[in-house]
Design a protein around this motif. Structure first.
Motif, PDB file in Angstrom:
ATOM      1  N   TYR A 187      22.872 -30.478  16.810  1.00 45.97           N
ATOM      2  CA  TYR A 187      22.981 -30.881  18.212  1.00 45.97           C
ATOM      3  C   TYR A 187      24.393 -31.350  18.535  1.00 45.97           C
ATOM      4  CZ  TYR A 187      17.943 -30.819  19.316  1.00 45.97           C
ATOM      5  OH  TYR A 187      16.657 -30.438  19.576  1.00 45.97           O
ATOM      6  N   THR A 235      20.485 -30.982  12.254  1.00 46.77           N
ATOM      7  CA  THR A 235      19.136 -31.498  12.506  1.00 46.77           C
ATOM      8  C   THR A 235      18.101 -30.652  11.765  1.00 46.77           C
ATOM      9  OG1 THR A 235      19.794 -32.396  14.634  1.00 46.77           O
ATOM     10  CG2 THR A 235      17.460 -31.937  14.326  1.00 46.77           C
ATOM     11  N   SER A 287       7.396 -37.712  13.093  1.00 43.80           N
ATOM     12  CA  SER A 287       8.216 -37.730  14.299  1.00 43.80           C
ATOM     13  C   SER A 287       9.700 -37.646  13.943  1.00 43.80           C
ATOM     14  CB  SER A 287       7.916 -39.031  15.039  1.00 43.80           C
ATOM     15  OG  SER A 287       8.399 -38.954  16.330  1.00 43.80           O
ATOM     16  N   GLY A 288      10.404 -36.800  14.651  1.00 43.94           N
ATOM     17  CA  GLY A 288      11.845 -36.684  14.431  1.00 43.94           C
ATOM     18  C   GLY A 288      12.243 -35.708  13.336  1.00 43.94           C
ATOM     19  N   CYS A 289      11.264 -35.033  12.706  1.00 42.40           N
ATOM     20  CA  CYS A 289      11.599 -34.123  11.597  1.00 42.40           C
ATOM     21  C   CYS A 289      12.156 -32.795  12.088  1.00 42.40           C
ATOM     22  CB  CYS A 289      10.391 -33.890  10.696  1.00 42.40           C
ATOM     23  SG  CYS A 289       9.114 -32.880  11.461  1.00 42.40           S
ATOM     24  N   GLY A 290      12.039 -32.541  13.401  1.00 46.80           N
ATOM     25  CA  GLY A 290      12.665 -31.334  13.933  1.00 46.80           C
ATOM     26  C   GLY A 290      11.719 -30.226  14.364  1.00 46.80           C
ATOM     27  N   LYS A 291      10.437 -30.531  14.487  1.00 43.11           N
ATOM     28  CA  LYS A 291       9.461 -29.505  14.892  1.00 43.11           C
ATOM     29  C   LYS A 291       9.789 -28.929  16.263  1.00 43.11           C
ATOM     30  CE  LYS A 291       6.212 -32.599  14.851  1.00 43.11           C
ATOM     31  NZ  LYS A 291       6.953 -33.792  14.446  1.00 43.11           N
ATOM     32  N   SER A 292      10.000 -29.838  17.238  1.00 39.02           N
ATOM     33  CA  SER A 292      10.286 -29.358  18.600  1.00 39.02           C
ATOM     34  C   SER A 292      11.621 -28.631  18.629  1.00 39.02           C
ATOM     35  CB  SER A 292      10.313 -30.531  19.578  1.00 39.02           C
ATOM     36  OG  SER A 292       9.070 -31.171  19.588  1.00 39.02           O
ATOM     37  N   THR A 293      12.570 -29.130  17.873  1.00 47.22           N
ATOM     38  CA  THR A 293      13.883 -28.481  17.822  1.00 47.22           C
ATOM     39  C   THR A 293      13.734 -27.045  17.340  1.00 47.22           C
ATOM     40  OG1 THR A 293      14.952 -30.600  17.378  1.00 47.22           O
ATOM     41  CG2 THR A 293      16.187 -28.618  16.782  1.00 47.22           C
ATOM     42  N   ARG A 302      12.069 -24.931  19.909  1.00 51.25           N
ATOM     43  CA  ARG A 302      12.992 -24.601  21.012  1.00 51.25           C
ATOM     44  C   ARG A 302      14.065 -23.600  20.575  1.00 51.25           C
ATOM     45  NH1 ARG A 302      12.548 -30.328  22.411  1.00 51.25           N
ATOM     46  NH2 ARG A 302      14.505 -30.643  21.268  1.00 51.25           N
ATOM     47  N   VAL A 318      21.455 -27.589  25.820  1.00 46.30           N
ATOM     48  CA  VAL A 318      22.284 -28.695  25.303  1.00 46.30           C
ATOM     49  C   VAL A 318      23.658 -28.120  24.959  1.00 46.30           C
ATOM     50  CG1 VAL A 318      22.484 -30.479  23.526  1.00 46.30           C
ATOM     51  CG2 VAL A 318      20.211 -29.751  24.325  1.00 46.30           C
ATOM     52  N   GLU A 324       2.786 -29.771  21.197  1.00 46.95           N
ATOM     53  CA  GLU A 324       1.766 -30.807  21.398  1.00 46.95           C
ATOM     54  C   GLU A 324       1.018 -30.614  22.717  1.00 46.95           C
ATOM     55  OE1 GLU A 324       2.897 -34.827  20.345  1.00 46.95           O
ATOM     56  OE2 GLU A 324       4.848 -34.051  19.701  1.00 46.95           O
ATOM     57  N   HIS A 347       0.512 -33.197  16.224  1.00 49.67           N
ATOM     58  CA  HIS A 347       0.439 -34.388  15.371  1.00 49.67           C
ATOM     59  C   HIS A 347      -0.983 -34.647  14.931  1.00 49.67           C
ATOM     60  CE1 HIS A 347       4.401 -36.066  15.242  1.00 49.67           C
ATOM     61  NE2 HIS A 347       4.575 -35.796  16.514  1.00 49.67           N
TER      62      HIS A 347
HETATM   63  N1  LIG Z   1      18.661 -32.917  22.987  1.00 45.06           N
HETATM   64  C1  LIG Z   1      18.942 -33.564  21.852  1.00 45.06           C
HETATM   65  N2  LIG Z   1      20.191 -33.981  21.602  1.00 45.06           N
HETATM   66  C2  LIG Z   1      20.472 -34.617  20.451  1.00 45.06           C
HETATM   67  N3  LIG Z   1      19.591 -34.887  19.478  1.00 45.06           N
HETATM   68  C3  LIG Z   1      18.329 -34.485  19.694  1.00 45.06           C
HETATM   69  C4  LIG Z   1      17.931 -33.806  20.879  1.00 45.06           C
HETATM   70  N4  LIG Z   1      16.619 -33.539  20.796  1.00 45.06           N
HETATM   71  C5  LIG Z   1      16.216 -34.025  19.610  1.00 45.06           C
HETATM   72  N5  LIG Z   1      17.229 -34.595  18.947  1.00 45.06           N
HETATM   73  C6  LIG Z   1      17.166 -35.218  17.616  1.00 45.06           C
HETATM   74  O1  LIG Z   1      16.794 -34.235  16.655  1.00 45.06           O
HETATM   75  C7  LIG Z   1      15.887 -34.764  15.712  1.00 45.06           C
HETATM   76  C8  LIG Z   1      14.621 -33.917  15.730  1.00 45.06           C
HETATM   77  O2  LIG Z   1      13.961 -34.114  16.973  1.00 45.06           O
HETATM   78  P1  LIG Z   1      12.697 -33.294  17.412  1.00 45.06           P
HETATM   79  O3  LIG Z   1      12.415 -33.620  18.821  1.00 45.06           O
HETATM   80  O4  LIG Z   1      12.886 -31.873  17.054  1.00 45.06           O
HETATM   81  O5  LIG Z   1      11.618 -33.924  16.449  1.00 45.06           O
HETATM   82  P2  LIG Z   1      10.027 -33.680  16.397  1.00 45.06           P
HETATM   83  O6  LIG Z   1       9.707 -33.313  15.002  1.00 45.06           O
HETATM   84  O7  LIG Z   1       9.618 -32.766  17.471  1.00 45.06           O
HETATM   85  O8  LIG Z   1       9.487 -35.142  16.677  1.00 45.06           O
HETATM   86  P3  LIG Z   1       8.238 -35.629  17.538  1.00 45.06           P
HETATM   87  O9  LIG Z   1       7.077 -35.426  16.627  1.00 45.06           O
HETATM   88  O10 LIG Z   1       8.492 -37.066  17.761  1.00 45.06           O
HETATM   89  O11 LIG Z   1       8.161 -34.818  18.779  1.00 45.06           O
HETATM   90  C9  LIG Z   1      15.649 -36.202  16.101  1.00 45.06           C
HETATM   91  O12 LIG Z   1      16.468 -37.005  15.298  1.00 45.06           O
HETATM   92  C10 LIG Z   1      16.080 -36.269  17.553  1.00 45.06           C
HETATM   93  O13 LIG Z   1      16.578 -37.531  17.879  1.00 45.06           O
END
Ligand SMILES: Nc1ncnc2c1ncn2[C@@H]1O[C@H](COP(=O)(O)OP(=O)(O)OP(=O)(O)O)[C@@H](O)[C@H]1O
Ligand SMILES: [Mg+2]
Lengths: 219, 272
Positions: B32, B39, B59-65, B68, B77, B194, B225
């Motif tokens: 990012y 990430t 949470s925060g492991c990067g699934k949504s990233t 996307r 971004v 989710e 989750h």
């Molecule tokens: N737009 C962004 N800009 C910078 N960092 C980001 C952005 N989106 C997510 N992150 C960071 O990337 C990491 C992974 O986030 P992500 O949202 O992919 O996690 P996740 O596994 O989907 O978590 P959750 O279960 O809470 O949704 C986190 O540390 C988050 O803070």
């Protein structure tokens, strides 16, 4: 590693304790029935019959504990196998208890009919049955897969001794040995001990399922 | 975007044999902050067509990233960047210079956690993607709207109020409407982040049932989750931790007898 939910850990270990306790009760029942026979103590035989109720109650308790864990914590992976196997194992233990009662009832009849020299012929089988059941219980409480495999092996000896014993007793009966009924009762006791060995094997198979996720029944 | 790769006409999109991966992620790292920190790190996984694949992990492991990355939503971004590896969808490198994100998203639709219908009529919500594609024919639109609402298991509940506002629907209905909107353009892949986390158990069960039905026409990737949900709806599950893929296997194995202790600890609630 511990679960995040402490209640979950507490309930899983309480379930395990209950199974171990039931195992101790079932093994004790078997020992007591045999002791009643070998020491001419009919009272011990009656105790076994009376105390079976406790083993049955313990089975119910384990069912409740297992159900409650399934309901509240949705266990997965090895936790799930642990709960399922605990419930299976308590079925086997309940049946070991029933065989102890069968032994006690046969022993009582033998004792009532008067002293029987052939009773001591079952000693080697008793030794093996004790070994296999306590092996299965130790394998469960220590979660010891290797020991579980050994238990499965031990059953061969139990079967062999039982077969030889019932054959020689049958021969004695055919040869006119008396009293026939008592000799038959010794054969029945031998068969109960052999069945107890099979149940110990079932327990061992459940332990292998817990540790390796492999269903080795009927293989 | 070339005609031979991901084309504008979904029906003309190259097909993949059912055992071929529709999505192939190879050694993907993602940042990012223009590559200062990754990430996602060296992720490789192949997602089969016509199946439901679940992404799980803390949470925060990067699934949504990662999700996307699959439809290049992270393009929004400025400092986002794929630092290593590639993602192929239907055989096409989706980050190749000639691939337009807008085109890609026709094939890779997305449903979000917070249902987000437009403040328009139910009908217009579903027709939106088709109108954007320039389709004006009322007959075609009517048919697509009905078909999509049918597939999203919402038709019966809304067929007599297609012109009323989408915002008047219940949460569960709004989420199904968003699913209808997503599938109206006939994507090959539907990403769901989710999708049930804001819904009650009954609405959740409806969506889960819907996922099972949609599986016949779409490849679905779902972040959840809810471990029970992952076991119920998915064929395969990927477990992520701190930006890395730890284990990826059949869902039955991930929850029944995972190969890696970290996975077992996580799925059985032994984390932290
Ligand atoms: N737009 C962004 N800009 C910078 N960092 C980001 C952005 N989106 C997510 N992150 C960071 O990337 C990491 C992974 O986030 P992500 O949202 O992919 O996690 P996740 O596994 O989907 O978590 P959750 O279960 O809470 O949704 C986190 O540390 C988050 O803070
Ligand atoms: Mg997320």
């Amino acid at each position: 590693m511990a679960h995040i939910l402490k209640n979950y850990d507490d309930d899983l270990s309480a379930l395990k304790d209950s199974v171990v306790e039931m195992g101790t009760q079932a093994l004790a029942a078997m020992e007591k029935a045999i002791k009643g026979l070998s020491t001419n103590d009919v009272e011990l035989c009656y105790d076994v019959i009376d105390e079976d109720e406790r083993i049955d109650q313990q089975e119910k308790k384990i069912d409740e504990q297992g159900m409650s864990i399934l309901l509240r914590f949705n266990p997965v992976a090895s936790d799930l196998r642990h709960v399922l196997s605990s419930i299976n194992i308590c079925r086997s233990l309940e049946r070991i208890g029933d065989h102890a009662v069968n032994i006690a009832k046969r022993a009582r009849k033998i004792l009532k009919a008067g002293e029987l020299e052939e009773v001591r012929l079952i000693d080697p089988l008793v030794l093996e049955a004790r070994k296999i059941v306590s092996g299965a219980l130790t394998a469960f409480s220590d979660v010891d897969e290797q020991l579980a495999h050994k238990v499965i092996e031990m059953d061969r000896a139990v079967d062999k001794i039982h077969k030889a014993l019932s054959k020689s007793l049958s021969n004695k009966i055919s040869g006119g040995a008396q009293p026939t009924e008592s000799l038959l009762n010794v054969i029945f006791i031998s068969r109960s001990l052999e069945r107890i060995g099979d149940l110990a094997v079932n327990i061992a198979e459940d332990i292998v399922f817990i540790t390796s996720a492999e269903d080795i029944r009927h293989t | 975007m070339t005609e031979t790769s991901v084309t504008t006409d979904p029906a003309a999109a190259p097909s993949v044999a059912s055992n071929e991966p529709i999505i192939a992620i190879d050694d993907l790292s993602f940042s990012y902050d223009l590559g200062k920190t990754n990430t996602l790190r060296n992720i490789s996984l192949e997602i089969p067509a016509g199946k439901v694949t679940a992404f799980i992990g803390p949470s925060g492991c990067g699934k949504s990233t990662l999700l996307r990355c699959l439809n290049r939503m992270n393009d929004l971004v400025d400092t986002a960047k794929v630092t290593t590896g590639r993602i192929s969808i239907l055989g096409q490198d989706i980050n190749a210079p000639d691939v337009e994100a807008i085109e890609l998203r026709k094939h890779v639709g997305m449903v979000f956690q917070k249902y987000n219908p437009f403040p328009k009529s139910i009908y217009e919500n579903v027709a939106y993607g088709l109108r954007v594609q320039g389709i004006k024919n009322k007959g075609i639109l009517d048919q697509a709207v009905e078909e999509s609402l049918q597939k999203a298991a919402l038709w019966g509940e809304v067929k007599d109020r297609l012109d009323s506002s989408a915002l008047g629907l219940s949460g569960g209905q709004q989420q199904r409407l968003c699913i209808a909107r997503t599938i109206a353009v006939k994507p090959r892949i539907v990403l769901m982040d989710e999708p049930c986390s804001a819904l009650d158990p009954i609405a959740t069960a409806r969506i889960e049932e819907l996922i099972a039905e949609l599986q016949e026409d779409f490849t679905i990737v779902i972040v959840t989750h809810n471990m029970q949900q992952a076991t119920r709806v998915s064929d395969r599950t990927a477990f992520f931790y701190l930006g890395e893929l730890i284990e990826y296997d059949e869902t039955q194995i991930i929850f029944g007898n995972p190969s890696i202790k970290q996975t077992e600890d996580y799925v059985s609630g032994r984390f932290g």
